[in-house]
Design a protein around this motif. Structure first.
Motif, PDB file in Angstrom:
ATOM      1  N   ILE A  42      20.095  35.766  18.808  1.00 30.14           N
ATOM      2  CA  ILE A  42      19.439  35.956  17.514  1.00 30.14           C
ATOM      3  C   ILE A  42      18.867  34.619  17.071  1.00 30.14           C
ATOM      4  O   ILE A  42      19.581  33.610  17.021  1.00 30.14           O
ATOM      5  N   LEU A  43      17.587  34.626  16.751  1.00 29.27           N
ATOM      6  CA  LEU A  43      16.899  33.445  16.252  1.00 29.27           C
ATOM      7  C   LEU A  43      16.576  33.675  14.780  1.00 29.27           C
ATOM      8  O   LEU A  43      16.030  34.718  14.422  1.00 29.27           O
ATOM      9  N   MET A  44      16.921  32.722  13.926  1.00 27.73           N
ATOM     10  CA  MET A  44      16.665  32.847  12.493  1.00 27.73           C
ATOM     11  C   MET A  44      15.954  31.594  12.007  1.00 27.73           C
ATOM     12  O   MET A  44      16.529  30.509  12.011  1.00 27.73           O
ATOM     13  N   ASP A  45      14.705  31.768  11.599  1.00 29.40           N
ATOM     14  CA  ASP A  45      13.881  30.649  11.155  1.00 29.40           C
ATOM     15  C   ASP A  45      13.962  30.533   9.635  1.00 29.40           C
ATOM     16  O   ASP A  45      13.336  31.310   8.917  1.00 29.40           O
ATOM     17  N   GLU A  46      14.769  29.601   9.168  1.00 29.52           N
ATOM     18  CA  GLU A  46      15.007  29.355   7.747  1.00 29.52           C
ATOM     19  C   GLU A  46      15.392  30.648   6.995  1.00 29.52           C
ATOM     20  O   GLU A  46      14.725  31.050   6.048  1.00 29.52           O
ATOM     21  N   PRO A  47      16.486  31.282   7.393  1.00 29.13           N
ATOM     22  CA  PRO A  47      16.858  32.579   6.822  1.00 29.13           C
ATOM     23  C   PRO A  47      17.313  32.539   5.366  1.00 29.13           C
ATOM     24  O   PRO A  47      17.347  33.574   4.712  1.00 29.13           O
ATOM     25  N   PHE A  48      17.652  31.362   4.845  1.00 30.46           N
ATOM     26  CA  PHE A  48      18.208  31.297   3.491  1.00 30.46           C
ATOM     27  C   PHE A  48      17.154  31.004   2.428  1.00 30.46           C
ATOM     28  O   PHE A  48      17.485  30.840   1.256  1.00 30.46           O
ATOM     29  N   THR A  49      15.885  30.962   2.827  1.00 36.86           N
ATOM     30  CA  THR A  49      14.804  30.728   1.880  1.00 36.86           C
ATOM     31  C   THR A  49      14.803  31.815   0.808  1.00 36.86           C
ATOM     32  O   THR A  49      14.861  33.001   1.113  1.00 36.86           O
ATOM     33  N   GLY A  50      14.761  31.396  -0.444  1.00 37.51           N
ATOM     34  CA  GLY A  50      14.688  32.343  -1.555  1.00 37.51           C
ATOM     35  C   GLY A  50      16.022  32.907  -1.999  1.00 37.51           C
ATOM     36  O   GLY A  50      16.056  33.806  -2.838  1.00 37.51           O
ATOM     37  N   LEU A  51      17.123  32.408  -1.455  1.00 37.67           N
ATOM     38  CA  LEU A  51      18.433  32.924  -1.818  1.00 37.67           C
ATOM     39  C   LEU A  51      19.157  31.946  -2.737  1.00 37.67           C
ATOM     40  O   LEU A  51      19.196  30.747  -2.450  1.00 37.67           O
ATOM     41  N   ASP A  52      19.771  32.454  -3.822  1.00 40.94           N
ATOM     42  CA  ASP A  52      20.600  31.597  -4.666  1.00 40.94           C
ATOM     43  C   ASP A  52      21.911  31.317  -3.924  1.00 40.94           C
ATOM     44  O   ASP A  52      22.204  31.924  -2.896  1.00 40.94           O
ATOM     45  N   THR A  89      27.978  38.302  14.320  1.00 39.86           N
ATOM     46  CA  THR A  89      27.447  37.596  15.490  1.00 39.86           C
ATOM     47  C   THR A  89      28.509  36.955  16.378  1.00 39.86           C
ATOM     48  O   THR A  89      28.192  36.049  17.150  1.00 39.86           O
ATOM     49  N   ASN A  90      29.728  37.414  16.337  1.00 38.42           N
ATOM     50  CA  ASN A  90      30.830  36.768  17.073  1.00 38.42           C
ATOM     51  C   ASN A  90      30.549  36.494  18.540  1.00 38.42           C
ATOM     52  O   ASN A  90      30.876  35.438  19.053  1.00 38.42           O
ATOM     53  N   ASP A  91      29.956  37.439  19.240  1.00 41.96           N
ATOM     54  CA  ASP A  91      29.776  37.304  20.687  1.00 41.96           C
ATOM     55  C   ASP A  91      28.348  36.974  21.088  1.00 41.96           C
ATOM     56  O   ASP A  91      28.002  37.013  22.250  1.00 41.96           O
ATOM     57  N   LYS A  92      27.503  36.652  20.122  1.00 40.78           N
ATOM     58  CA  LYS A  92      26.088  36.414  20.396  1.00 40.78           C
ATOM     59  C   LYS A  92      25.756  34.923  20.362  1.00 40.78           C
ATOM     60  O   LYS A  92      26.476  34.124  19.780  1.00 40.78           O
ATOM     61  N   LEU A  93      24.646  34.583  20.955  1.00 38.72           N
ATOM     62  CA  LEU A  93      24.084  33.252  20.834  1.00 38.72           C
ATOM     63  C   LEU A  93      23.169  33.283  19.610  1.00 38.72           C
ATOM     64  O   LEU A  93      22.244  34.089  19.553  1.00 38.72           O
ATOM     65  N   VAL A  94      23.463  32.443  18.630  1.00 41.01           N
ATOM     66  CA  VAL A  94      22.693  32.425  17.381  1.00 41.01           C
ATOM     67  C   VAL A  94      22.121  31.028  17.186  1.00 41.01           C
ATOM     68  O   VAL A  94      22.847  30.032  17.261  1.00 41.01           O
ATOM     69  N   ILE A  95      20.807  30.972  16.934  1.00 46.39           N
ATOM     70  CA  ILE A  95      20.156  29.704  16.624  1.00 46.39           C
ATOM     71  C   ILE A  95      19.465  29.873  15.277  1.00 46.39           C
ATOM     72  O   ILE A  95      18.629  30.752  15.109  1.00 46.39           O
ATOM     73  N   ILE A  96      19.849  29.025  14.325  1.00 50.92           N
ATOM     74  CA  ILE A  96      19.321  29.099  12.965  1.00 50.92           C
ATOM     75  C   ILE A  96      18.656  27.772  12.629  1.00 50.92           C
ATOM     76  O   ILE A  96      19.285  26.719  12.736  1.00 50.92           O
ATOM     77  N   SER A  97      17.383  27.825  12.224  1.00 52.00           N
ATOM     78  CA  SER A  97      16.751  26.594  11.752  1.00 52.00           C
ATOM     79  C   SER A  97      17.012  26.467  10.256  1.00 52.00           C
ATOM     80  O   SER A  97      16.986  27.452   9.524  1.00 52.00           O
ATOM     81  N   THR A  98      17.307  25.254   9.830  1.00 54.54           N
ATOM     82  CA  THR A  98      17.621  24.997   8.426  1.00 54.54           C
ATOM     83  C   THR A  98      17.263  23.561   8.080  1.00 54.54           C
ATOM     84  O   THR A  98      17.161  22.709   8.965  1.00 54.54           O
ATOM     85  N   HIS A  99      17.059  23.309   6.796  1.00 55.69           N
ATOM     86  CA  HIS A  99      16.835  21.945   6.317  1.00 55.69           C
ATOM     87  C   HIS A  99      18.064  21.425   5.575  1.00 55.69           C
ATOM     88  O   HIS A  99      18.075  20.298   5.113  1.00 55.69           O
TER      89      HIS A  99
END
Length: 192
Positions: A142-152, A167-177
């Motif tokens: 799972i690829l997540m490109d800045e998934p927290f944008t717009g969230l309080d 996502t316990n058994d998955k490869l997860v890549i999340i871009s974040t600042h």
């Protein structure tokens, strides 16, 4: 599964976006990809998704890998309800798919929002629908490109718990600042 990125490079004309990126990424982990704007995080995701070709280098371990993604833009079917947006990616597409979609969405959204067209939802609500959709697709990575944008902050914490739970058994890549996201996700920092 192990994904090996070997000396991956990508340029757009004279602009060198990725230079000799070498990484080893394993299933069951969350990797937090960080770097300044323009450092190649989205380009890296596009290469992993096959939407962009690297100029040089290689990817090993991608054979037969099922991938889902949260893009910077939500890419939802705006005239569909949140339930419809999720049910369409759940295998089987039966009445059970709609029930499952509703159950997943209720973990992150108020019930009244589930029957409205996505076009009427706030940006943060759309973001949560996009996240639930990506985590509902049968996938290995799972690829997540800045998934927290717009969230309080409160909503972000709920979303982080949801991501960790799904996502316990998955490869997860999340871009974040945000550096604190690495600790909140119990992730591994990867810089570009």
């Amino acid at each position: 599964m192990e994904l090996k990125v070997n000396h991956l490079s990508k340029s757009f004309g004279a602009l060198h976006v990725l230079e000799q990126v070498t990484l080893s990424l394993r299933s069951g982990r969350i990797y937090c990809l960080m770097g300044p704007s323009g450092s190649g995080k989205t380009t890296f995701f596009r290469i992993l998704l096959g939407l962009e070709q690297a100029d040089s280098g290689s990817l090993a371990g991608m054979e037969g890998i099922r991938t889902s993604a949260v893009f910077q833009e939500n890419r939802l079917c705006e005239s569909f309800t949140p339930v419809d947006n999720i049910a369409m990616v759940i295998p089987g597409r039966s009445s059970r798919s709609r029930i499952q979609a509703r159950e997943e969405l209720l973990r992150l959204l108020p019930e009244e929002s589930l029957s409205r067209p996505v076009s009427t939802l706030s940006g943060g609500m759309k973001r949560r629908v996009a996240i639930v959709r990506a985590l509902s697709v049968p996938s290995d990575m799972i690829l997540m490109d800045e998934p927290f944008t717009g969230l309080d902050e409160h909503t972000k914490m709920n979303v982080i718990r949801y991501i960790r739970d799904k996502t316990n058994d998955k490869l997860v890549i999340i871009s974040t600042h945000q550096e604190e996201d690495v600790a909140l996700l119990n992730g591994t920092l990867v810089t570009l």
